[in-house]
Write a protein that holds these residues in place. Structure first.
Motif, short mmCIF file in Angstrom:
data_model
loop_
_atom_site.label_atom_id
_atom_site.label_comp_id
_atom_site.label_asym_id
_atom_site.label_seq_id
_atom_site.Cartn_x
_atom_site.Cartn_y
_atom_site.Cartn_z
N ALA A 27 -6.92 -20.20 -2.35
CA ALA A 27 -7.32 -19.04 -2.90
C ALA A 27 -7.87 -17.73 -1.40
CB ALA A 27 -9.26 -19.83 -3.68
N LEU A 28 -7.95 -17.99 -0.83
CA LEU A 28 -7.80 -16.93 0.45
C LEU A 28 -6.23 -16.47 0.31
CD1 LEU A 28 -10.28 -18.86 3.03
CD2 LEU A 28 -10.98 -16.74 2.35
N SER A 29 -5.51 -17.21 0.62
CA SER A 29 -4.00 -16.89 0.81
C SER A 29 -3.72 -16.38 -0.65
CB SER A 29 -3.25 -18.45 0.66
OG SER A 29 -1.75 -17.82 1.37
N VAL A 30 -4.01 -16.65 -1.74
CA VAL A 30 -3.21 -16.07 -3.06
C VAL A 30 -4.82 -14.63 -3.03
CG1 VAL A 30 -3.85 -15.90 -6.11
CG2 VAL A 30 -2.97 -18.39 -4.08
N ALA A 31 -5.28 -14.64 -2.53
CA ALA A 31 -6.42 -14.12 -2.43
C ALA A 31 -6.04 -12.42 -1.81
CB ALA A 31 -7.95 -13.91 -2.73
N ARG A 32 -5.28 -12.58 -0.35
CA ARG A 32 -4.30 -12.33 0.28
C ARG A 32 -3.49 -11.38 -0.51
NH1 ARG A 32 -2.00 -13.97 5.55
NH2 ARG A 32 -1.99 -11.44 6.58
N GLU A 33 -2.84 -12.64 -0.70
CA GLU A 33 -1.69 -11.26 -1.60
C GLU A 33 -1.50 -10.84 -2.56
OE1 GLU A 33 2.88 -13.74 -2.22
OE2 GLU A 33 1.39 -14.01 -0.73
N VAL A 34 -2.57 -11.23 -3.55
CA VAL A 34 -3.05 -10.07 -4.52
C VAL A 34 -3.63 -8.87 -4.39
CG1 VAL A 34 -3.89 -9.88 -7.14
CG2 VAL A 34 -3.41 -12.01 -6.24
N THR A 35 -4.49 -8.90 -3.10
CA THR A 35 -5.22 -7.80 -3.01
C THR A 35 -4.46 -6.54 -1.80
OG1 THR A 35 -6.74 -9.33 -2.14
CG2 THR A 35 -6.84 -6.85 -1.11
N GLU A 36 -3.48 -7.46 -1.36
CA GLU A 36 -2.34 -6.20 -0.93
C GLU A 36 -1.37 -5.57 -2.33
OE1 GLU A 36 0.61 -8.74 1.10
OE2 GLU A 36 -0.58 -9.07 2.85
N ILE A 37 -1.70 -6.14 -2.93
CA ILE A 37 -0.54 -5.54 -4.59
C ILE A 37 -1.66 -4.29 -4.83
CG2 ILE A 37 0.23 -5.53 -6.25
CD1 ILE A 37 1.53 -8.29 -5.95
N ILE A 38 -2.81 -5.47 -4.74
CA ILE A 38 -4.66 -3.92 -5.32
C ILE A 38 -4.47 -3.19 -4.75
CG2 ILE A 38 -6.50 -4.11 -5.72
CD1 ILE A 38 -6.63 -6.94 -6.68
N VAL A 39 -4.19 -2.57 -3.44
CA VAL A 39 -4.93 -2.06 -2.46
C VAL A 39 -3.86 -0.72 -1.95
CG1 VAL A 39 -5.20 -1.99 0.07
CG2 VAL A 39 -5.72 -3.28 -0.98
N GLU A 40 -3.16 -1.17 -2.55
CA GLU A 40 -1.87 -0.37 -2.51
C GLU A 40 -1.30 0.74 -3.78
OE1 GLU A 40 3.30 -1.06 -2.13
OE2 GLU A 40 2.60 -2.90 -1.28
N HIS A 41 -1.77 -0.20 -4.68
CA HIS A 41 -1.61 0.10 -5.89
C HIS A 41 -3.21 1.08 -6.28
CE1 HIS A 41 -2.30 0.83 -10.67
NE2 HIS A 41 -3.43 0.85 -10.61
N ILE A 42 -4.03 1.54 -5.32
CA ILE A 42 -5.29 2.68 -5.42
C ILE A 42 -5.37 3.74 -4.72
CG2 ILE A 42 -7.34 1.71 -3.86
CD1 ILE A 42 -8.42 -0.69 -5.28
N ARG A 43 -4.63 2.94 -2.68
CA ARG A 43 -3.96 3.53 -2.13
C ARG A 43 -3.05 4.95 -2.66
NH1 ARG A 43 -4.48 -0.41 2.51
NH2 ARG A 43 -6.32 -0.48 2.60
N GLU A 44 -2.56 4.25 -3.65
CA GLU A 44 -1.17 5.19 -4.25
C GLU A 44 -1.95 6.37 -5.04
OE1 GLU A 44 2.39 3.32 -6.79
OE2 GLU A 44 2.79 2.76 -4.70
N HIS A 45 -2.51 6.04 -5.85
CA HIS A 45 -3.90 6.82 -6.48
C HIS A 45 -4.76 7.59 -5.97
CE1 HIS A 45 -1.64 4.01 -9.90
NE2 HIS A 45 -1.85 4.68 -10.58
N PHE A 46 -5.04 6.71 -5.24
CA PHE A 46 -6.99 7.36 -4.73
C PHE A 46 -6.66 8.73 -2.81
CE2 PHE A 46 -7.54 4.50 -8.15
CZ PHE A 46 -9.11 5.98 -8.65
N LYS A 47 -5.71 7.66 -2.52
CA LYS A 47 -5.60 8.61 -1.21
C LYS A 47 -6.49 8.43 -0.39
CE LYS A 47 -0.65 10.05 -2.73
NZ LYS A 47 0.30 9.23 -2.81
N GLU A 48 -6.94 9.72 -0.45
CA GLU A 48 -8.15 9.77 0.66
C GLU A 48 -9.26 9.26 0.81
OE1 GLU A 48 -7.54 11.40 4.09
OE2 GLU A 48 -5.60 11.11 3.24
N ALA A 49 -9.12 8.94 -0.71
CA ALA A 49 -10.57 8.16 -1.43
C ALA A 49 -10.48 6.60 -1.06
CB ALA A 49 -11.09 9.15 -2.38
N SER A 50 -9.27 6.28 -0.71
CA SER A 50 -8.66 4.52 -1.23
C SER A 50 -10.31 3.32 -0.92
CB SER A 50 -7.49 4.40 -0.92
OG SER A 50 -7.06 4.89 0.67
N LYS A 51 -10.49 4.81 0.56
CA LYS A 51 -11.51 3.38 1.14
C LYS A 51 -12.84 3.31 0.45
CE LYS A 51 -13.92 3.83 5.55
NZ LYS A 51 -13.68 4.57 6.67
#
Lengths: 746, 217
Positions: B116-140
């Motif tokens: 679950a940790l490993s899968v979550a890590r992989e999925v999170t990478e995609i989600i985080v990338e998606h968020i960073r693309e959309h929110f730039k500075e506010a992504s944190k």
């Protein structure tokens, strides 16, 4: 305990722990083989870097004048040469010490390294208090002196565990998956832990890591420096390399085979406390494995199916495979030469060196094969069946013994094609090989008979002491046999010379008195053969060969019925009849035939006194011929005594009783030969040479004659016994056929 | 439970947790409140950084999955996630080994948490990338909010956590994944879980739980 259909009563399973396992000896054989290779390698390294070739040549040149002083100076010459090479023995011993030291260091460090590499960390009570409590209870149940260190890898996803470490620091590593199983499947959790605790209890961890540490130490402290000295050796590298690879392969495959077998033992030990049948269930959940033979050979676990089968029926554990017997022979002999060469530098008598070298390997070999034969007889007894025939094992073992020396590292340098196997390939060594097969077959047959007699005699009492005594004797006999055999093989050129001398002697004696065909004279009077058979331990071994099995007759009180030691499950019983073993009967047969032998001596003396001229009787040739015929009479009487005793005996006691009778007859015959001259001088009609009526025979001569008659007589006795057994078998079979015919017609 | 799968799952979860309480002491109850403890504590000590925030998101997501897919593993979650973050790549290494003096060729994989940790890590990478693309500075801030939401939805707790981190403001503007994105995430999760030798039925359950956590966060 294995799962069974409800209501089905299962036969109690014979306990494989009733006897020590042969696998322990297989590990020990590997260790001996690796240390033997170390001796060779460090001798090589000394030659390559530690010695000055010019100094050695000079020293050898100084010894040459001693060799020219004739046969009497042979010992001095040998000592002179050994003196030159004494430095090499220190290198060899130093190499062994280095390998052992490195192995100890590896063994001590291994658990720590493994713990770190596998991501294990201490499993504390805080992590899982209930799990720790269960583990403590299971360790107590396993009867361990101290609880192992429990570690776990939280990321380990399969529900499994592993045992490792060394005495004083045994460790059992659990996976996170197994810890979770404590909640989801408590009995399955306990089954896995019991299996790992059984590895510690069965000393598997100690043996496995000791063997592997030694192997890695060998690679570091022997093989590596060895390779560094080989770069300027050209073609020779290939000759040594393939042998080295064979050694590595033997170590690797034997390790795997032994580990597979130890897994089953661990399962069985664990199954004793597993009342819920969880082990069998957990095994059935293991992933099925490839059944490809190569994959199976490389695996360190048997297939789950096989493990489940053996949980239900332990009988396959009491069989010794032919490949195992072959591998044991191979491992025993692969570095025999290296040990022999090392000992030869310290011990001047090659026969003694040979026997000491054999002492390193033969007991371990008997531990493997002999123990397996006892186990096989035991299971046959519990099943009421006959033990398996020993000849296939004898053939497999002999094949290993014959091929082993060919694969030794020493052979890559010697290359003189004097080994047994290369001799056989050339077609000249067939007699040697046949002799070895016969010797091994007889020895294995003796072990099986002994096992059968003692197991039946002791019935419900544990036979461990009898087994240990019998295998000790067998180890002694095999040491003598192998030592003498391989020394004779080594000295075969000397035997060729001594055979020519005996032929000449036969010719000279035949001019005075008829002494039969030349081969017969050579067989009995060859000085090299006499030197071997007069080794002091040989008569002792021959006596023990019949004393030990027949001692079963001395057991007065025996118990049948419940035998807890013999079965894994309760209610196991051993109800067998007492075997027919007699001590008095063969002694009486032997004494009666011995008296007959003395009578024949008297008649022979009287005949010679009456019909051979005085002058002829005074010649040395006549005395030698006269002695020869007396020995022949003694041997013939021993064969007769053995035949009679074997005919009167029953079952497995036939051969031991035959040998007992033959020994009594032979002893009386030897006494007759020794005392004959004194009797002849006192009783005129029996005299050959004149002299005073006093005892003038030396004790040394008496001892020599007795040893010769007993050793050579054991061969004729064996032949007599086998003929008698064959005739009895034929008669029984004819009677059965007649009975069947009568029943069919009536 | 009237055939309601969610209610059935909750019932099973509470029953398993009760068993685990007996086995592992009161750690399970503690974990109920402190399940993000190690991550939260470390965030207090170290200044908030993106990497730690991602790690926190992965851990929360995995915890949420384990709650649903393998509740019996909850008492070990903290220990397993610590071990995982010490060496995230260790999971990729050898499973199914025939280890000397082990019990046998590794049995079917039973532990879900590391996967679950490993899968979550992989999925999170995609989600985080998606968020960073959309929110730039506010992504944190957006990631922080997502962490809090995932944390808040588990175990029926919807209230604001007490250990909420300074600087991580709730942001109702966290983008919802579309159905298509959720389907892709599910596929990715199941494939990854299978790659890590999780049995098919467990891999499927894990993927469902993960998508459920994301969809309702």
């Amino acid at each position: 305990m294995a799962r069974e259909a409800p209501g089905v009563a299962r036969k109690p399973r014979p306990s494989p722990f009733a006897f020590p396992s042969d696998t322990t000896f297989r590990f020990a054989l590997l260790i001996a083989a690796v240390l033997g290779a170390t001796l060779y390698i460090w001798n090589w390294i000394w030659t390559a870097v530690g010695s000055d070739h010019r100094d050695i040549s000079d020293a050898v040149r100084e010894c040459i004048p001693i060799s020219q002083q004739g046969l009497a100076a042979a010992g001095a010459f040998r000592s002179c040469i050994n003196e030159i090479y004494v430095d090499s023995t220190w290198w060899m011993l130093g190499g062994v010490a280095l390998v052992l030291g490195t192995a100890t260091a590896i063994a001590l460090l291994w658990p720590r390294v493994k713990e770190r590499r596998a991501g294990f960390r201490l499993l504390s009570s805080e992590d899982a208090p209930q799990v720790r409590k269960t583990l403590g209870e299971l360790a107590k149940e396993a009867g361990l002196l101290s609880e192992p260190r429990w570690v776990w890898n939280p990321l380990g996803r399969a529900a499994t565990a592993v045992a490792f470490g060394h005495p004083g620091r045994y460790v059992i590593g659990l996976t996170g998956g197994l810890i979770v199983r404590h909640t989801t499947d408590p009995s399955g959790f306990r089954a896995v832990i019991r299996h790992e605790l059984a590895h510690i209890r069965n000393h598997d961890v100690l043996l496995t890591y000791a063997t592997l540490s030694l192997w890695y130490a060998f690679l570091i402290a022997a093989a590596l420096p060895f390779v560094l000295t080989l770069f300027d050796e050209g073609q020779f590298i290939f000759s040594i390399l393939w042998r080295f690879l064979v050694l590595a392969l033997i170590v690797y495959l034997t390790r795997n085979a032994v580990l597979r077998s130890r897994e089953i033992y661990a399962d069985l030990r664990a199954s004793v406390s597993d009342r819920e049948g969880a082990l069998s269930r957990v095994l059935s959940q293991l992933p099925r494995q490839s059944s490809h033979p190569l994959r199976r050979l490389l695996a360190v676990h048997p297939s789950p199916e096989q493990r489940e089968t053996v949980l239900r029926d332990t009988r396959p554990l009491f069989e010794l495979g032919l490949i195992t017997a072959f591998a044991a022979g191979l491992t025993a002999m692969i570095n025999f030469d290296s040990v022999f060469s090392f000992l030869s530098l310290w011990i001047s008598d090659p026969i003694d060196s040979g026997q000491l070298a054999a002492l390193v390997f033969a007991p371990l070999l008997v531990g493997v094969v002999g123990m397996a034969l006892w186990r096989n007889c035991f299971v046959a007894l519990t099943e009421g069946t006959s033990p398996r025939a020993v000849w296939p094992l004898a053939l497999a073992l002999t094949a290993g013994l014959a091929i082993g020396p060919e694969l030794s590292l020493a052979e890559s340098v010697d290359g003189d094609n004097s080994s047994l196997f290369s001799g056989l390939l050339r077609g000249g060594g067939i007699v040697w090989v046949a002799a070895l097969i016969l010797l091994v077959w007889l020895l294995l047959g003796w072990i099986a008979s002994c096992a059968s007699l003692w197991l039946q005699t002791l019935a419900a009492d544990s036979p461990r002491k009898a087994c240990a005594a019998a295998l000790l004797v067998a180890a002694g006999v095999l040491t003598i046999v192998l030592g003498a055999y391989f020394t004779l093989l080594e000295l075969s050129p000397v035997i060729a010379a001594s055979t020519s001398a005996t032929a000449l002697q036969h010719e000279q004696v035949s001019g005075v008195i008829w002494v039969g065909p030349r081969w017969m004279w050579q067989t009995l009077m060859d000085p090299t053969a006499l030197l071997i058979i007069r080794q002091p331990l040989i008569p002792l071994a021959l006596l023990l060969l019949w004393l030990l099995p027949l001692a079963a007759a001395l057991i007065r009180h025996r118990r049948t019925g419940g035998a807890l030691w013999a079965f894994l499950d309760p209610n196991g019983r051993i109800d067998v009849d007492r075997p027919s073993v007699e001590l008095r009967r063969p002694l009486l047969v032997g004494a009666a035939t011995g008296l007959a032998c003395l009578l024949v001596y008297g008649l022979y003396r009287s005949f010679n006194h009456s019909f051979v001229s005085w002058n002829t009787r005074l010649t040395d040739e006549f005395v030698l011929g006269f002695y020869f015929w007396q020995v022949i009479i003694a041997l013939a009487c021993q064969a007769l005594a053995a035949g009679l005793a074997a005919g009167l005996a029953r079952g497995a006691a036939r051969v031991p009783e035959a040998l007992c009778a033959a020994t009594v007859t032979g002893s009386m015959g030897a006494l007759g030969i020794v005392a004959g001259s004194t009797v002849g001088r006192c009783v005129e009609p029996l005299s050959i040479r004149p002299g005073p009526c006093t005892w003038t025979v030396s004790l040394d001569f008496t001892w020599d004659v007795w040893r010769q008659v007993i050793a050579q007589g054991s061969v004729t006795a064996l032949a007599g016994a086998l003929i008698a057994i064959g005739l009895v078998g034929l008669r029984t079979s004819t009677r059965h056929q007649a009975l069947e015919k009568a029943q069919a017609s009536g | 439970m009237n055939g309601d799968p969610q209610a059935g799952l909750l019932f099973r979860t509470s029953r398993t947790v009760r068993t685990m309480e007996r086995t592992f002491g009161n750690k399970v109850r503690r974990n109920g409140h402190e399940r993000a403890g190690p991550v939260s504590k470390s965030l207090e000590v170290h200044p908030m950084n993106e990497e730690r925030l991602d790690e926190m998101l992965v851990t929360e997501l995995a915890h949420s999955v384990v709650e649903q897919a393998a509740p019996e593993e909850l008492p070990l979650f903290s220990a397993i996630s610590n071990a995982y973050w010490n060496d995230p790549k260790s999971l990729e290494r050898g499973a199914g080994r025939d280890e000397m003096l082990g019990f046998g060729v590794d049995a079917a994989i039973v532990l879900v948490t590391p996967v679950a940790l490993s899968v979550a890590r992989e999925v999170t990478e995609i989600i985080v990338e998606h968020i960073r693309e959309h929110f730039k500075e506010a992504s944190k801030e957006v990631i922080g909010t997502l962490v809090e939401r995932i944390r808040g939805r588990g175990g029926g707790r919807r209230e604001e956590p007490k250990d909420k981190q300074p600087g991580v403001e709730a942001n109702p503007g966290v983008p919802r994944l579309t159905d298509e994105q959720l389907r892709q995430v599910r596929e990715l999760a199941e494939t990854k879980a299978r790659q890590l030798a999780l049995p098919p039925e467990k891999a499927s359950l894990l993927a469902d739980s993960l998508v459920g956590s994301l969809a309702t966060a």
